[in-house]
Design an enzyme around this catalytic site. Structure first.
Site, PDB file in Angstrom:
ATOM      1  N   ARG A  88     -16.586  13.708   0.694  1.00  0.00           N
ATOM      2  CA  ARG A  88     -15.398  12.949   0.335  1.00  0.00           C
ATOM      3  C   ARG A  88     -15.807  11.607  -0.247  1.00  0.00           C
ATOM      4  O   ARG A  88     -16.975  11.213  -0.198  1.00  0.00           O
ATOM      5  CB  ARG A  88     -14.505  12.717   1.557  1.00  0.00           C
ATOM      6  CG  ARG A  88     -15.198  11.933   2.657  1.00  0.00           C
ATOM      7  CD  ARG A  88     -14.231  11.329   3.657  1.00  0.00           C
ATOM      8  NE  ARG A  88     -14.927  10.790   4.822  1.00  0.00           N
ATOM      9  CZ  ARG A  88     -15.597   9.642   4.867  1.00  0.00           C
ATOM     10  NH1 ARG A  88     -15.705   8.876   3.776  1.00  0.00           N
ATOM     11  NH2 ARG A  88     -16.198   9.241   5.980  1.00  0.00           N
ATOM     12  N   GLY A 162      -9.916   8.977   2.927  1.00  0.00           N
ATOM     13  CA  GLY A 162     -11.057   9.405   2.114  1.00  0.00           C
ATOM     14  C   GLY A 162     -10.774  10.812   1.617  1.00  0.00           C
ATOM     15  O   GLY A 162     -10.484  11.693   2.426  1.00  0.00           O
ATOM     16  N   ALA A 175      -7.004   9.333   8.655  1.00  0.00           N
ATOM     17  CA  ALA A 175      -7.217   9.289  10.106  1.00  0.00           C
ATOM     18  C   ALA A 175      -6.485   8.064  10.644  1.00  0.00           C
ATOM     19  O   ALA A 175      -6.848   6.929  10.333  1.00  0.00           O
ATOM     20  CB  ALA A 175      -8.705   9.204  10.425  1.00  0.00           C
ATOM     21  N   CYS A 191     -16.082   1.899   7.165  1.00  0.00           N
ATOM     22  CA  CYS A 191     -15.836   1.961   5.717  1.00  0.00           C
ATOM     23  C   CYS A 191     -16.772   1.039   4.932  1.00  0.00           C
ATOM     24  O   CYS A 191     -16.517   0.720   3.767  1.00  0.00           O
ATOM     25  CB  CYS A 191     -14.375   1.643   5.394  1.00  0.00           C
ATOM     26  SG  CYS A 191     -13.223   2.705   6.269  1.00  0.00           S
TER      27      CYS A 191
END
Length: 233
Positions: A88, A162, A175, A191
């Site tokens: 991703r 993502g 999420a 991140c």
């Protein structure tokens, strides 16, 4: 255009198994599109929305930096967590109990052909859900996801995004931290962004536990509304 979206609740499921299932559905949609073009057919492509909760796991996006994982292999084992480098976008994130994870596998050409609009609508479904709980959230420029207190020293992320897309078909997703153990985020640079915190819905509301089933219902409601989709169980 098929705007029906099959909702599949996987409960608590291993990350690698779920990833394989995503890939299977993702490829089936792509195969239908390839077949349609090659044979000049008009078969409808299917859309799916997987909802799941994972055991403790860290995942690193294809452009992510391994240095953002602050644990050794041994320390991962001690914490009962696994680690995967995946396909991703985005950097490193954490999934675990108390977190609602959603993987929409959509043929965007059934809705619109705009990946940026797709991401913004995913974010908006979270923003509207949080608003129902009295939580004001928003976007941080240049940083995908949903944040609280953007532009202040107290900015903190509550939902990570993502995705991967090919031939306008999406996979991976979002999420949302609902009842998450935020201590697990201390083991990464979430991140890849330094100096910003992470939060969860139960922390922001000052309660021990939020009803995750209710949160899921709200997410699905707003997702269907924003994408003008018909959700099918």
């Amino acid at each position: 255009m098929n705007k029906k979206v099959q909702l599949i609740n996987l409960g608590n499921k291993d990350y690698k198994e779920t990833w394989a299932y995503q890939e299977e559905l993702f490829q089936s949609v792509i195969d239908t599109k390839i077949s349609n073009r090659r044979e000049e057919k008009q078969d409808e492509t299917k859309n799916y929305f997987l909802m799941v909760e994972h055991p403790h796991v860290y995942t690193l996006g294809k452009s992510g930096d391994f240095e953002n994982l602050l644990l050794s292999e041994k320390q991962l084992e001690e914490k009962g967590a696994t680690f995967y480098k995946i396909n991703r976008g985005g950097d490193i994130t954490y999934h675990g109990p108390g977190q609602i994870v959603g993987y929409p596998i959509l043929d965007l050409e059934n809705f619109f052909s705009d990946i940026h609009k797709y991401l913004r609508l995913l974010e908006e479904s979270m923003i509207l859900t949080l608003k129902d709980y009295g939580i004001e959230s928003g976007r941080s420029e240049g940083e995908t996801g949903v944040w609280l207190d953007v532009g202040t020293p107290f900015a903190r992320k509550i939902c990570a995004l993502g995705v991967r897309a090919s031939r306008w078909v999406t996979m991976h997703g979002f999420a949302l931290n609902v009842n998450s153990d935020l201590g697990y985020f201390d083991n990464i640079i979430p991140c890849g962004i330094r100096g910003k915190g992470v939060t969860s819905l139960n922390v922001e509301l000052g309660v021990d536990k939020v009803d995750e089933t209710e949160v899921k219902r709200k997410i699905i409601h707003y997702f269907a509304q924003l994408f003008e989709a018909e959700m099918v169980s």
